[in-house]
Design a protein around this motif. Structure first.
Motif, PDB file in Angstrom:
ATOM      1  N   CYS A  34       0.722  -1.647  -0.015  1.00  0.00           N
ATOM      2  CA  CYS A  34       0.276   0.227  -0.181  1.00  0.00           C
ATOM      3  C   CYS A  34       1.102   1.143   0.100  1.00  0.00           C
ATOM      4  O   CYS A  34       1.720   0.960   0.878  1.00  0.00           O
ATOM      5  CB  CYS A  34      -1.421   0.122   1.438  1.00  0.00           C
ATOM      6  N   TRP A  40      -4.677   3.320  11.478  1.00  0.00           N
ATOM      7  CA  TRP A  40      -6.092   2.640  11.835  1.00  0.00           C
ATOM      8  C   TRP A  40      -6.248   1.187  10.835  1.00  0.00           C
ATOM      9  O   TRP A  40      -7.023   0.754  11.052  1.00  0.00           O
ATOM     10  CB  TRP A  40      -7.357   2.753  12.653  1.00  0.00           C
ATOM     11  N   CYS A  41      -5.491   0.895   9.893  1.00  0.00           N
ATOM     12  CA  CYS A  41      -5.864   0.394   9.198  1.00  0.00           C
ATOM     13  C   CYS A  41      -6.094  -0.928   9.656  1.00  0.00           C
ATOM     14  O   CYS A  41      -5.027  -2.073   9.799  1.00  0.00           O
ATOM     15  CB  CYS A  41      -4.410  -0.050   7.764  1.00  0.00           C
ATOM     16  N   GLY A  80      -7.127  -4.759  -0.506  1.00  0.00           N
ATOM     17  CA  GLY A  80      -5.634  -4.961  -0.099  1.00  0.00           C
ATOM     18  C   GLY A  80      -5.689  -4.811   1.267  1.00  0.00           C
ATOM     19  O   GLY A  80      -6.192  -5.275   2.179  1.00  0.00           O
ATOM     20  N   GLY A  81      -4.058  -3.362   1.850  1.00  0.00           N
ATOM     21  CA  GLY A  81      -3.462  -2.960   0.431  1.00  0.00           C
ATOM     22  C   GLY A  81      -4.367  -2.135  -0.798  1.00  0.00           C
ATOM     23  O   GLY A  81      -5.566  -2.043  -0.647  1.00  0.00           O
ATOM     24  N   GLU A 106     -11.696  -2.430  -4.450  1.00  0.00           N
ATOM     25  CA  GLU A 106     -11.825  -1.400  -3.156  1.00  0.00           C
ATOM     26  C   GLU A 106     -10.551  -0.775  -3.127  1.00  0.00           C
ATOM     27  O   GLU A 106      -9.376  -0.690  -3.446  1.00  0.00           O
ATOM     28  CB  GLU A 106     -11.993  -1.788  -2.049  1.00  0.00           C
ATOM     29  N   THR A 107     -10.947   0.698  -2.907  1.00  0.00           N
ATOM     30  CA  THR A 107      -8.948   1.662  -3.718  1.00  0.00           C
ATOM     31  C   THR A 107      -9.370   3.074  -2.916  1.00  0.00           C
ATOM     32  O   THR A 107     -10.595   3.215  -2.481  1.00  0.00           O
ATOM     33  CB  THR A 107      -8.748   2.022  -4.330  1.00  0.00           C
ATOM     34  N   GLN A 108      -8.642   3.467  -1.247  1.00  0.00           N
ATOM     35  CA  GLN A 108      -8.293   5.162  -1.690  1.00  0.00           C
ATOM     36  C   GLN A 108      -8.345   6.597  -2.687  1.00  0.00           C
ATOM     37  O   GLN A 108      -8.443   7.310  -2.236  1.00  0.00           O
ATOM     38  CB  GLN A 108      -7.033   5.577  -0.502  1.00  0.00           C
ATOM     39  N   LYS A 127      -9.223   9.401   1.969  1.00  0.00           N
ATOM     40  CA  LYS A 127      -9.131   8.438   4.190  1.00  0.00           C
ATOM     41  C   LYS A 127      -9.167  10.445   4.684  1.00  0.00           C
ATOM     42  O   LYS A 127      -8.585  11.408   4.570  1.00  0.00           O
ATOM     43  CB  LYS A 127      -7.373   8.689   4.119  1.00  0.00           C
ATOM     44  N   VAL A 157     -14.977   6.942   5.863  1.00  0.00           N
ATOM     45  CA  VAL A 157     -14.505   6.132   7.657  1.00  0.00           C
ATOM     46  C   VAL A 157     -14.169   7.059   8.531  1.00  0.00           C
ATOM     47  O   VAL A 157     -13.976   7.829   7.981  1.00  0.00           O
ATOM     48  CB  VAL A 157     -13.642   4.949   7.535  1.00  0.00           C
ATOM     49  N   PHE A 159     -14.111   8.532  12.209  1.00  0.00           N
ATOM     50  CA  PHE A 159     -14.210   8.244  13.639  1.00  0.00           C
ATOM     51  C   PHE A 159     -14.264   9.102  14.616  1.00  0.00           C
ATOM     52  O   PHE A 159     -14.996   9.267  15.179  1.00  0.00           O
ATOM     53  CB  PHE A 159     -12.458   7.899  14.226  1.00  0.00           C
ATOM     54  N   VAL A 183     -19.077   3.620   9.521  1.00  0.00           N
ATOM     55  CA  VAL A 183     -18.344   3.045  11.118  1.00  0.00           C
ATOM     56  C   VAL A 183     -16.979   3.166  11.011  1.00  0.00           C
ATOM     57  O   VAL A 183     -16.742   1.926  10.519  1.00  0.00           O
ATOM     58  CB  VAL A 183     -18.956   2.320  12.198  1.00  0.00           C
ATOM     59  N   ASN A 185     -13.857   1.087  12.667  1.00  0.00           N
ATOM     60  CA  ASN A 185     -13.191  -0.015  14.373  1.00  0.00           C
ATOM     61  C   ASN A 185     -12.069   0.198  14.972  1.00  0.00           C
ATOM     62  O   ASN A 185     -10.673   0.597  14.107  1.00  0.00           O
ATOM     63  CB  ASN A 185     -13.296  -1.266  12.974  1.00  0.00           C
ATOM     64  N   THR A 188      -9.335  -3.090  16.127  1.00  0.00           N
ATOM     65  CA  THR A 188      -8.790  -4.118  15.692  1.00  0.00           C
ATOM     66  C   THR A 188      -7.602  -5.199  15.750  1.00  0.00           C
ATOM     67  O   THR A 188      -7.863  -5.663  14.652  1.00  0.00           O
ATOM     68  CB  THR A 188      -8.133  -3.125  13.978  1.00  0.00           C
ATOM     69  N   GLN A 225     -19.168  -1.737   9.562  1.00  0.00           N
ATOM     70  CA  GLN A 225     -19.199  -3.447   8.678  1.00  0.00           C
ATOM     71  C   GLN A 225     -19.523  -4.263   9.082  1.00  0.00           C
ATOM     72  O   GLN A 225     -19.704  -4.541  10.355  1.00  0.00           O
ATOM     73  CB  GLN A 225     -17.283  -2.762   9.431  1.00  0.00           C
TER      74      GLN A 225
HETATM   75  C1  LIG Z   1      -8.180  -2.101   3.920  1.00  0.00           C
HETATM   76  S1  LIG Z   1      -8.325  -0.839   2.765  1.00  0.00           S
HETATM   77  C2  LIG Z   1      -8.344  -2.060   1.637  1.00  0.00           C
HETATM   78  C3  LIG Z   1      -8.673  -1.228   0.133  1.00  0.00           C
HETATM   79  C4  LIG Z   1      -7.694   0.381  -0.178  1.00  0.00           C
HETATM   80  N1  LIG Z   1      -6.735   0.179   0.419  1.00  0.00           N
HETATM   81  C5  LIG Z   1      -8.950   1.465   0.289  1.00  0.00           C
HETATM   82  O1  LIG Z   1      -7.954   1.870   2.143  1.00  0.00           O
HETATM   83  O2  LIG Z   1     -10.025   1.829   0.872  1.00  0.00           O
HETATM   84  C6  LIG Z   1     -10.296  -2.036   2.717  1.00  0.00           C
HETATM   85  C7  LIG Z   1     -11.674  -0.731   3.641  1.00  0.00           C
HETATM   86  O3  LIG Z   1     -11.185  -1.122   4.701  1.00  0.00           O
HETATM   87  C8  LIG Z   1     -11.940   0.164   5.588  1.00  0.00           C
HETATM   88  N2  LIG Z   1     -11.060   0.425   6.825  1.00  0.00           N
HETATM   89  C9  LIG Z   1      -9.959  -0.201   7.012  1.00  0.00           C
HETATM   90  N3  LIG Z   1      -9.805   0.252   8.561  1.00  0.00           N
HETATM   91  C10 LIG Z   1     -10.662  -0.110   8.676  1.00  0.00           C
HETATM   92  C11 LIG Z   1     -11.572   0.039  10.142  1.00  0.00           C
HETATM   93  N4  LIG Z   1     -10.086   0.651  11.370  1.00  0.00           N
HETATM   94  N5  LIG Z   1     -12.614   1.009  10.834  1.00  0.00           N
HETATM   95  C12 LIG Z   1     -12.981   0.739   9.499  1.00  0.00           C
HETATM   96  N6  LIG Z   1     -12.754   0.919   8.060  1.00  0.00           N
HETATM   97  C13 LIG Z   1     -11.582   0.743   7.966  1.00  0.00           C
HETATM   98  C14 LIG Z   1     -10.521   1.341   4.642  1.00  0.00           C
HETATM   99  O4  LIG Z   1     -10.847   2.816   4.689  1.00  0.00           O
HETATM  100  C15 LIG Z   1     -11.485   0.824   3.360  1.00  0.00           C
HETATM  101  O5  LIG Z   1     -12.267   1.416   2.247  1.00  0.00           O
END
Ligand SMILES: C[S@@+](CC[C@H](N)C(=O)[O-])C[C@H]1O[C@@H](n2cnc3c(N)ncnc32)[C@H](O)[C@@H]1O
Ligand SMILES: Nc1nc2[nH]cc(C(=O)O)c2c(=O)[nH]1
Ligand code: SF4
Ligand SMILES: [Mg+2]
Length: 237
Positions: A34, A40-41, A80-81, A106-108, A127, A157, A159, A183, A185, A188, A225
């Protein structure tokens, strides 16, 4: 042979737990790497070195999907990623399309590839401030201008209230693009599913309340989610 795609997980069938096609029966392909580092990924194992990827050809990915779910799927989500790092996904999308299988990504919205034009459901998730990342608005404009409105949605998303204000900025900039608020999370890693569920439902209600009171957010959807409500932080679901 195309440049192999680094793959962290292939799983399913499961339901799409987020956004524009929530509830859709789908398979997942999760790619490695990524260009962001969100604080908070929930899938940090794709980029922080803790997960090991396999370099796979599109055909090999399809073989894995078929082995997991023979004749049991018509929809594949690539996440992903950031899948947009990988050129070889063009051939994966092409081969899935040839078999009549719908695709989602799914992408940013930070990196563009032309193969995105052939994807049925594109979720762009810019983001908010809590992630620690900065939005490249010019890049995002290009995504919104280039993709068909019917294949595209935005998902932010949330927070906290600063993130909510960011979601409003996104809606103001792209008022005709479908917007989903999701919402966040905050925990995680916990295995305490009941506590997590209570926390997430409280947050969901709060996000609903903010949106209902807001005269500038009259055409948005507010979602949890779903997979996290059902299965907590479990991987591969
Ligand atoms: C893991 S990401 C992978 C795709 C891409 N990198 C992205 O961020 O869109 C997939 C989705 O999960 C969301 N996401 C990641 N961590 C999260 C969390 N702690 N709470 C809620 N959504 C989360 C991301 O914003 C994205 O919409
Ligand atoms: N069921 C389920 N739905 C999802 N929607 C987006 C996901 C992702 O991690 O990108 C995801 C995921 O990991 N599982
Ligand atoms: S952009 Fe997506 S995969 Fe990358 S760090 Fe942020 S949430 Fe995780
Ligand atoms: Mg996820």
């Amino acid at each position: 042979m195309v440049k192999p795609i680094p793959v962290l997980e292939v799983f399913g069938p499961t339901i799409q737990g987020e956004g524009m096609v929530i509830g859709q029966k789908t398979m997942f392909v999760r790619t490695g790497g990524c260009d962001y580092r969100c604080s908070w990924c929930d899938s940090a194992f794709t980029w922080d070195g803790t997960g090991k990827s396999e370099a796979l050809q599109p055909e090999e990915i399809i073989n894995r999907l078929d082995a997991l779910a023979p004749s049991q799927y018509k929809h594949v989500t690539i996440s992903g990623g950031n899948p947009l790092l990988h050129q070889g996904i063009a051939q994966l999308i092409e081969q899935l399309n040839e078999r009549g299988i719908k695709t989602a990504v799914e992408t940013q919205g930070s990196l563009w590839q032309d193969w995105l034009l052939a994807v049925d459901d594109v979720t762009i998730s810019p983001k908010p401030p809590s992630s620690g990342m900065k939005t490249d608005w010019d890049k995002l404009d290009y995504f919104i201008d280039t993709l068909e409105p019917s294949q595209l949605s935005l998902k932010v998303v949330v927070f906290d209230e600063i993130d909510y204000a960011y979601a409003k900025d996104v809606h103001k900039r792209y008022p005709t693009t479908s917007l989903y608020l999701q919402v966040g999370n905050e925990d995680t890693t916990t295995g305490d599913q009941n506590r997590l569920l209570t926390q997430l439902l409280d947050r969901y209600e709060q996000l609903i309340n903010w949106t209902m009171e807001d005269t500038e957010m009259n055409y948005v959807r507010v979602l949890p989610q779903l997979h996290t409500l059902l299965w907590g932080n479990k991987r591969g679901v």
